[in-house]
Design a protein around this motif. Structure first.
Motif, PDB file in Angstrom:
ATOM      1  N   GLY A   1      41.694   4.224 -20.438  1.00 30.63           N
ATOM      2  CA  GLY A   1      41.111   2.933 -20.083  1.00 30.63           C
ATOM      3  C   GLY A   1      40.701   2.872 -18.619  1.00 30.63           C
ATOM      4  N   VAL A   2      41.575   3.381 -17.730  1.00 36.04           N
ATOM      5  CA  VAL A   2      41.259   3.397 -16.294  1.00 36.04           C
ATOM      6  C   VAL A   2      40.039   4.266 -16.037  1.00 36.04           C
ATOM      7  CG1 VAL A   2      42.089   4.125 -14.030  1.00 36.04           C
ATOM      8  CG2 VAL A   2      43.631   2.928 -15.592  1.00 36.04           C
ATOM      9  N   LEU A   3      39.980   5.408 -16.719  1.00 36.53           N
ATOM     10  CA  LEU A   3      38.823   6.293 -16.570  1.00 36.53           C
ATOM     11  C   LEU A   3      37.546   5.602 -17.038  1.00 36.53           C
ATOM     12  CD1 LEU A   3      37.773   9.119 -15.853  1.00 36.53           C
ATOM     13  CD2 LEU A   3      38.269   9.824 -18.197  1.00 36.53           C
ATOM     14  N   GLY A   4      37.662   4.808 -18.144  1.00 32.37           N
ATOM     15  CA  GLY A   4      36.500   4.061 -18.636  1.00 32.37           C
ATOM     16  C   GLY A   4      36.013   3.048 -17.623  1.00 32.37           C
ATOM     17  N   VAL A   5      36.975   2.368 -16.969  1.00 33.43           N
ATOM     18  CA  VAL A   5      36.621   1.379 -15.937  1.00 33.43           C
ATOM     19  C   VAL A   5      35.919   2.077 -14.774  1.00 33.43           C
ATOM     20  CG1 VAL A   5      37.543  -0.235 -14.243  1.00 33.43           C
ATOM     21  CG2 VAL A   5      38.448  -0.214 -16.575  1.00 33.43           C
ATOM     22  N   MET A   6      36.414   3.237 -14.371  1.00 33.33           N
ATOM     23  CA  MET A   6      35.805   3.973 -13.265  1.00 33.33           C
ATOM     24  C   MET A   6      34.395   4.432 -13.627  1.00 33.33           C
ATOM     25  SD  MET A   6      39.107   6.236 -12.083  1.00 33.33           S
ATOM     26  CE  MET A   6      38.169   7.140 -10.848  1.00 33.33           C
ATOM     27  N   LEU A   7      34.209   4.911 -14.862  1.00 32.13           N
ATOM     28  CA  LEU A   7      32.864   5.331 -15.301  1.00 32.13           C
ATOM     29  C   LEU A   7      31.918   4.138 -15.357  1.00 32.13           C
ATOM     30  CD1 LEU A   7      33.767   7.885 -18.143  1.00 32.13           C
ATOM     31  CD2 LEU A   7      32.796   8.385 -15.897  1.00 32.13           C
ATOM     32  N   SER A   8      32.440   2.988 -15.804  1.00 26.63           N
ATOM     33  CA  SER A   8      31.620   1.774 -15.850  1.00 26.63           C
ATOM     34  C   SER A   8      31.174   1.372 -14.448  1.00 26.63           C
ATOM     35  CB  SER A   8      32.410   0.633 -16.500  1.00 26.63           C
ATOM     36  OG  SER A   8      32.743   0.958 -17.823  1.00 26.63           O
ATOM     37  N   PHE A   9      32.100   1.452 -13.507  1.00 27.26           N
ATOM     38  CA  PHE A   9      31.769   1.110 -12.127  1.00 27.26           C
ATOM     39  C   PHE A   9      30.708   2.065 -11.577  1.00 27.26           C
ATOM     40  CE2 PHE A   9      32.498   1.592  -7.545  1.00 27.26           C
ATOM     41  CZ  PHE A   9      32.286   0.282  -7.127  1.00 27.26           C
ATOM     42  N   MET A  10      30.861   3.338 -11.873  1.00 30.09           N
ATOM     43  CA  MET A  10      29.869   4.306 -11.417  1.00 30.09           C
ATOM     44  C   MET A  10      28.508   4.012 -12.044  1.00 30.09           C
ATOM     45  SD  MET A  10      32.217   7.767 -11.638  1.00 30.09           S
ATOM     46  CE  MET A  10      30.823   8.838 -11.347  1.00 30.09           C
ATOM     47  N   TYR A  11      28.501   3.633 -13.319  1.00 24.56           N
ATOM     48  CA  TYR A  11      27.242   3.303 -14.003  1.00 24.56           C
ATOM     49  C   TYR A  11      26.588   2.086 -13.359  1.00 24.56           C
ATOM     50  CZ  TYR A  11      24.053   2.131 -17.810  1.00 24.56           C
ATOM     51  OH  TYR A  11      22.922   1.842 -18.539  1.00 24.56           O
ATOM     52  N   VAL A  12      27.418   1.091 -13.015  1.00 29.11           N
ATOM     53  CA  VAL A  12      26.896  -0.110 -12.356  1.00 29.11           C
ATOM     54  C   VAL A  12      26.269   0.259 -11.015  1.00 29.11           C
ATOM     55  CG1 VAL A  12      27.553  -2.275 -11.221  1.00 29.11           C
ATOM     56  CG2 VAL A  12      28.424  -1.741 -13.489  1.00 29.11           C
ATOM     57  N   MET A  13      26.903   1.149 -10.254  1.00 26.05           N
ATOM     58  CA  MET A  13      26.377   1.551  -8.954  1.00 26.05           C
ATOM     59  C   MET A  13      25.069   2.316  -9.095  1.00 26.05           C
ATOM     60  SD  MET A  13      28.363   0.088  -6.951  1.00 26.05           S
ATOM     61  CE  MET A  13      27.543   0.692  -5.471  1.00 26.05           C
ATOM     62  N   VAL A  14      24.980   3.127 -10.150  1.00 30.93           N
ATOM     63  CA  VAL A  14      23.718   3.848 -10.390  1.00 30.93           C
ATOM     64  C   VAL A  14      22.592   2.853 -10.664  1.00 30.93           C
ATOM     65  CG1 VAL A  14      22.522   5.393 -11.989  1.00 30.93           C
ATOM     66  CG2 VAL A  14      24.809   5.977 -11.180  1.00 30.93           C
ATOM     67  N   LEU A  15      22.884   1.882 -11.517  1.00 29.99           N
ATOM     68  CA  LEU A  15      21.880   0.855 -11.822  1.00 29.99           C
ATOM     69  C   LEU A  15      21.520   0.049 -10.584  1.00 29.99           C
ATOM     70  CD1 LEU A  15      23.245  -0.441 -15.256  1.00 29.99           C
ATOM     71  CD2 LEU A  15      21.286   1.048 -14.870  1.00 29.99           C
ATOM     72  N   TYR A  16      22.522  -0.271  -9.785  1.00 31.66           N
ATOM     73  CA  TYR A  16      22.294  -1.044  -8.563  1.00 31.66           C
ATOM     74  C   TYR A  16      21.387  -0.284  -7.597  1.00 31.66           C
ATOM     75  CZ  TYR A  16      23.253  -3.281  -4.082  1.00 31.66           C
ATOM     76  OH  TYR A  16      23.123  -3.881  -2.854  1.00 31.66           O
ATOM     77  N   ASN A  17      21.667   1.013  -7.405  1.00 25.75           N
ATOM     78  CA  ASN A  17      20.829   1.822  -6.509  1.00 25.75           C
ATOM     79  C   ASN A  17      19.401   1.917  -7.026  1.00 25.75           C
ATOM     80  OD1 ASN A  17      22.869   2.345  -4.674  1.00 25.75           O
ATOM     81  ND2 ASN A  17      23.585   4.159  -5.779  1.00 25.75           N
ATOM     82  N   ARG A  18      19.292   2.017  -8.349  1.00 20.22           N
ATOM     83  CA  ARG A  18      17.945   2.110  -8.938  1.00 20.22           C
ATOM     84  C   ARG A  18      17.177   0.819  -8.703  1.00 20.22           C
ATOM     85  NH1 ARG A  18      18.122   3.335 -15.114  1.00 20.22           N
ATOM     86  NH2 ARG A  18      19.177   5.205 -14.290  1.00 20.22           N
ATOM     87  N   GLU A  19      17.868  -0.326  -8.905  1.00 25.21           N
ATOM     88  CA  GLU A  19      17.220  -1.620  -8.683  1.00 25.21           C
ATOM     89  C   GLU A  19      16.867  -1.805  -7.205  1.00 25.21           C
ATOM     90  OE1 GLU A  19      16.271  -4.014 -10.755  1.00 25.21           O
ATOM     91  OE2 GLU A  19      16.927  -2.931 -12.539  1.00 25.21           O
ATOM     92  N   SER A  20      17.738  -1.338  -6.322  1.00 26.05           N
ATOM     93  CA  SER A  20      17.457  -1.479  -4.883  1.00 26.05           C
ATOM     94  C   SER A  20      16.249  -0.681  -4.465  1.00 26.05           C
ATOM     95  CB  SER A  20      18.680  -1.006  -4.091  1.00 26.05           C
ATOM     96  OG  SER A  20      19.816  -1.821  -4.376  1.00 26.05           O
ATOM     97  N   LYS A  21      16.135   0.548  -4.997  1.00 20.97           N
ATOM     98  CA  LYS A  21      14.966   1.380  -4.664  1.00 20.97           C
ATOM     99  C   LYS A  21      13.680   0.766  -5.205  1.00 20.97           C
ATOM    100  CE  LYS A  21      17.436   5.791  -4.441  1.00 20.97           C
ATOM    101  NZ  LYS A  21      17.595   7.148  -5.057  1.00 20.97           N
ATOM    102  N   ARG A  22      13.770   0.189  -6.411  1.00 20.31           N
ATOM    103  CA  ARG A  22      12.594  -0.411  -7.009  1.00 20.31           C
ATOM    104  C   ARG A  22      12.139  -1.615  -6.203  1.00 20.31           C
ATOM    105  NH1 ARG A  22      13.615  -2.093 -12.918  1.00 20.31           N
ATOM    106  NH2 ARG A  22      13.894   0.173 -13.067  1.00 20.31           N
ATOM    107  N   ASN A  23      13.074  -2.472  -5.792  1.00 24.39           N
ATOM    108  CA  ASN A  23      12.742  -3.628  -4.977  1.00 24.39           C
ATOM    109  C   ASN A  23      12.196  -3.223  -3.619  1.00 24.39           C
ATOM    110  OD1 ASN A  23      13.598  -5.349  -7.003  1.00 24.39           O
ATOM    111  ND2 ASN A  23      15.717  -5.507  -6.174  1.00 24.39           N
ATOM    112  N   GLY A  24      12.708  -2.135  -3.076  1.00 20.96           N
ATOM    113  CA  GLY A  24      12.211  -1.647  -1.793  1.00 20.96           C
ATOM    114  C   GLY A  24      10.779  -1.169  -1.887  1.00 20.96           C
ATOM    115  N   MET A  25      10.437  -0.534  -2.996  1.00 21.36           N
ATOM    116  CA  MET A  25       9.066  -0.041  -3.178  1.00 21.36           C
ATOM    117  C   MET A  25       8.092  -1.177  -3.355  1.00 21.36           C
ATOM    118  SD  MET A  25       9.770   3.212  -5.688  1.00 21.36           S
ATOM    119  CE  MET A  25       8.020   3.518  -5.878  1.00 21.36           C
ATOM    120  N   ILE A  26       8.558  -2.262  -4.059  1.00 22.60           N
ATOM    121  CA  ILE A  26       7.694  -3.418  -4.280  1.00 22.60           C
ATOM    122  C   ILE A  26       7.369  -4.080  -2.949  1.00 22.60           C
ATOM    123  CG2 ILE A  26       7.557  -5.702  -5.304  1.00 22.60           C
ATOM    124  CD1 ILE A  26       9.180  -4.614  -7.647  1.00 22.60           C
ATOM    125  N   MET A  27       8.387  -4.181  -2.088  1.00 24.59           N
ATOM    126  CA  MET A  27       8.190  -4.812  -0.783  1.00 24.59           C
ATOM    127  C   MET A  27       7.286  -3.949   0.074  1.00 24.59           C
ATOM    128  SD  MET A  27      12.039  -6.250  -0.015  1.00 24.59           S
ATOM    129  CE  MET A  27      11.523  -6.846   1.585  1.00 24.59           C
TER     130      MET A  27
END
Length: 454
Positions: A428-454
C-alpha cells in the motif's frame, strides 16, 4: 525562475481530483499485488534454543585452541566467550552437516554455503551484558526449524569438545608418556629394595637412619614435584609457541618479557620462592613466616599477571585479543619455568647439605637409604604425574561443558512468516509513492505545456 522553484499546490490538487480513479487504482493494485504475493510465499517457522555460555577460564578468556581457530577464521576482534561461540556456531564445521541433511535437491545443496545459510536460516543473538545466547532457526516446516536449532547446538558442542581436547592433547601425551616410564622405574626401585631387604635381612632401619630418611625424603618429594612441574610447564610453553607460530605472530616485535617492570617482578618472585624453600626446611607450612611469604608470592604473581596485561594493551596494541592472550600465556609460563628452576636448584643445594649426614651411617644403612629414597622418589613422581594427568583430563571435560542449554528448541505452532499484514502494508505504501510520482509527472507535463503556451 521563481515559478520553476515552487510547486502550485492548487494545480496538484486539480490533478489529483482529475486522475483520482487512476491514482486509487494504482494504490489498490499495489496493495492487492502485495497481498497476493504474501499469500503465495511459502510459510516459514522459527524455533529457538536458549543457551548459557560459561567462561572456560576463570579470568573470562577463551581457550587457546578455540581462540586460534577463530583467529584463522579472521575473527580478530573477538574478546569474549559469547562472541567466540556465536562465530563458531556459524562455522562450516557446524553448519555443513546441517545443510547436507536438509530435504533439498542435491543441486541446491551444492550452491549453499555456511555463510549464506547462516544469514538466511539463523538468527544468533547475545543479550547485552549477559552470558545468554539465543539460537533461532528458520525452517520451511515446524519440524525442520526445530531440527536445525537442535543440530546447531549439538554440532557446536561437538566442535567445542574437539577444540578443547586438541588444546590439551600435547599435555595429555606428555603426561601419559611420563607416567608409563615412571611406573616402570617405580616398580624396578621397589624390586631392588625388596631384594636388598631379603639379602641383608634388613626390614626396619635403626632410629638414626629412619630420621635421616624422613628428612631427606621430604626434600626428595619437593625436588620431584618441582621437576615434574617444570617439565609440565615446558610442554605447556611448547603448545603456546606452536599456536603463535601457526598464526605467524612476529613474537620478536613484542618483547613483553623485556619490560623493566616485568623483569623486576620476576626477580622478586624468584627470590621469594628461594626463601620459601629454605624456610620450609625449618618450619611447617602453617608457620606464620611461611604463610606470610606465601601470601607475598601470591600478590607478586597477581601483580605480574596485571603488568603483562597492561604491557600487551599499551606496547602491543596492534595485536588482536587472541594473540595478546597467547603472549600473556607465554610470558607467565616462562616466568613459572624460571621460578621453578630457581626453586629446584635451591632444593638440590639444601638436599646436598642433608646428604652429608648419610655418610655417618653404616654401609648397610647407606645402601638401604639409597634404595628407599629411590622408591620414595619414583612413587612421588608417579603420584604427581597421575594427579596432573587427572586434573588435565578433568579440565578438558569441564571445558567441553561450557555451554548449558537453558531452553530446548521448541516446536513452533504458528508460522513466523511471511508476515502478510506487513507485506500488504508495504504494498500500500509503495502504491501511494507510485501515485505521488505519477502526479508529479503529470504536474511537470502540465507546467511545461502552460509554459509553451505563454
Amino acid at each position: 525562475m521563481d515559478g520553476q522553484d515552487t510547486i502550485d499546490l492548487k494545480a496538484i490538487k486539480e490533478i489529483v481530483i482529475k486522475y483520482k480513479k487512476k491514482l486509487i487504482t494504482i494504490v489498490v493494485s499495489c496493495t492487492l499485488l502485495a497481498m497476493s504475493i504474501a499469500f503465495m510465499l511459502p510459510k516459514s517457522y522459527e524455533s529457538a534454543t536458549l543457551l548459557r555460555a560459561k567462561s572456560p577460564k576463570q579470568n573470562g578468556g577463551i581457550s587457546i585452541q578455540a581462540a586460534s581457530a577463530l583467529a584463522m577464521l579472521g575473527a580478530g576482534s573477538i574478546s569474549t566467550p559469547t562472541q567466540a561461540y556465536i562465530e563458531l556456531m556459524k562455522s562450516r564445521s557446524v553448519l555443513e552437516p546441517i545443510i547436507a541433511g536438509l530435504d533439498l535437491p542435491d543441486e541446491k545443496k551444492v550452491k549453499m554455503d555456511a555463510e549464506g545459510f547462516a544469514k538466511s536460516s539463523l538468527k544468533i543473538q547475545n543479550t547485552k551484558n549477559t552470558d545468554l545466547i539465543e539460537v533461532t532457526a528458520i525452517g520451511r516446516t515446524p519440524e525442520e526449524a526445530q531440527a536445525i536449532s537442535k543440530d546447531v547446538v549439538i554440532n557446536f558442542q561437538r566442535l567445542l569438545t574437539k577444540l578443547n581436547q586438541s588444546e590439551q592433547s600435547l599435555m595429555i601425551q606428555f603426561l601419559n608418556t611420563r607416567i608409563i616410564e615412571t611406573k616402570k622405574d617405580m616398580e624396578q626401585a621397589e624390586q631392588n629394595l625388596e631384594k636388598f631387604r631379603q639379602q641383608e635381612k634388613i626390614y626396619i632401619p635403626d632410629e638414626q637412619a629412619k630420621a635421616i630418611i624422613q628428612k631427606v625424603v621430604e626434600f626428595d618429594k619437593k625436588i620431584a614435584e618441582l621437576q615434574v612441574q617444570n617439565d609440565t610447564n615446558q610442554a605447556k610453553l611448547q603448545g603456546v609457541n606452536a599456536q603463535l607460530n601457526k598464526q605467524n605472530v612476529a613474537i620478536s616485535r613484542y618483547n613483553i618479557a623485556d619490560n623493566p617492570g616485568i623483569q623486576e617482578i620476576r626477580s622478586n618472585i624468584i627470590q621469594k620462592q628461594m626463601s620459601l624453600i629454605e624456610m620450609q626446611q625449618r618450619y611447617t607450612d602453617k608457620h606464620p613466616n611461611v604463610v606470610l611469604l606465601q601470601s607475598e608470592l601470591n600478590e607478586l604473581n597477581a601483580k605480574l599477571s596485571q603488568e603483562v596485561k597492561n604491557s600487551i594493551q599499551s606496547g602491543a596494541n596492534t595485536l588482536n585479543p587472541i594473540h595478546g592472550g597467547l603472549l600473556k600465556e607465554k610470558v607467565e609460563t616462562e616466568t613459572e619455568l624460571l621460578v621453578g628452576q630457581a626453586a629446584f636448584d635451591t632444593a638440590k643445594r639444601l638436599q646436598a647439605e642433608n646428604e652429608k649426614e648419610i655418610s655417618k651411617l653404616s654401609a648397610g644403612s647407606i645402601t638401604y637409604i639409597g634404595l628407599e629414597r629411590q622408591v620414595r622418589i619414583t612413587q612421588e613422581v608417579y603420584g604427581v604425574l597421575v594427579k596432573n594427568y587427572e586434573q588435565t583430563r578433568i579440565q578438558e571435560a569441564m571445558e567441553s561443558m561450557d555451554i548449558q542449554i537453558v531452553d530446548e528448541a521448541d516446536l513452533p505452532k504458528r508460522p513466523s512468516g511471511p508476515r502478510k499484514l506487513l507485506i500488504t502494508a508495504i504494498g500500500g505504501v509503495l502504491g501511494v509513492m507510485l501515485s505521488f510520482m505519477y502526479v508529479m509527472v503529470l504536474y511537470n507535463r502540465e507546467s511545461k505545456r502552460n509554459g509553451m503556451i505563454m
